[in-house]
Design an enzyme around this catalytic site. Sequence first.
Site, PDB file in Angstrom:
ATOM      1  CE1 TYR A   4      10.712 -12.988   3.769  1.00 23.30           C
ATOM      2  CE2 TYR A   4       9.257 -14.889   3.974  1.00 23.30           C
ATOM      3  CZ  TYR A   4      10.531 -14.347   3.958  1.00 23.30           C
ATOM      4  OH  TYR A   4      11.613 -15.159   4.153  1.00 23.30           O
ATOM      5  CG  HIS A  60       4.641   9.408  -3.767  1.00 28.51           C
ATOM      6  ND1 HIS A  60       3.579   8.621  -3.368  1.00 28.51           N
ATOM      7  CD2 HIS A  60       4.103  10.378  -4.547  1.00 28.51           C
ATOM      8  CE1 HIS A  60       2.463   9.105  -3.866  1.00 28.51           C
ATOM      9  NE2 HIS A  60       2.753  10.167  -4.593  1.00 28.51           N
TER      10      HIS A  60
END
Length: 229
Positions: A130, A103
Amino acid sequence: MTEFEAATAHDAAVDEARREIVRVGTSLFSRGYVHASAGNISARVGDGHLITPTDAALGFLEADRLALVDAGGEQVAGDRASKTLTLHRRIYAADPTARFVVHTHSTHLVGLTLSGVWSQDDVLPPITPYYVMKVGHVPLIPYHRPGDPRVADLVTDRIAERAAAGTPIRAVLLDRLGPVVWGPDAAAALAVLEELEETARLWLLTDRRPEPLPAPALAELRSVFGAAW
């Protein structure tokens, strides 16, 4: 395997996970993905987890101070675990393939939540191949204070919904707080984070003008590369 051999193997796995978390924290800090004490990193080790301590600076982690948590969520070693421990543990429980969670408060992704995401179900449009292949769908999680356990319910609900739809997710974006990404190892999780942040940067730099890839292009990415879109 004897009890002694099992304990030795577990200790070795913990040591390796400690080194990997420190390496990832240093890399994220040196490349500007994290700052100050924002963000946290964890790894699944056996039935337990290693996670960065609360308010730790990810660029300056010390391996022996990482928090080791057992299968029941009780801390058994290290400094006090990050306040997002519940969220990390719930992600591991919801997605058995997840073995590494990151995170961050990455600048462009937090900025995206402040200026407005593309949609609640997809914070960014599929503007590059991508992004479609490496990231996939990323839902927005409404704002709650850092460490609020209710966020874990919202995230795991999204994981379950997308899995049932056949398009499993690898990341969510917490409103005003940044992305949470996961994968089978550190390299996979970092690949998701980097592609996600760079796509946010591209979209904001182009004043949100790019159109999503057309449906035939998305279908081709699904059929050729197995993209979960």
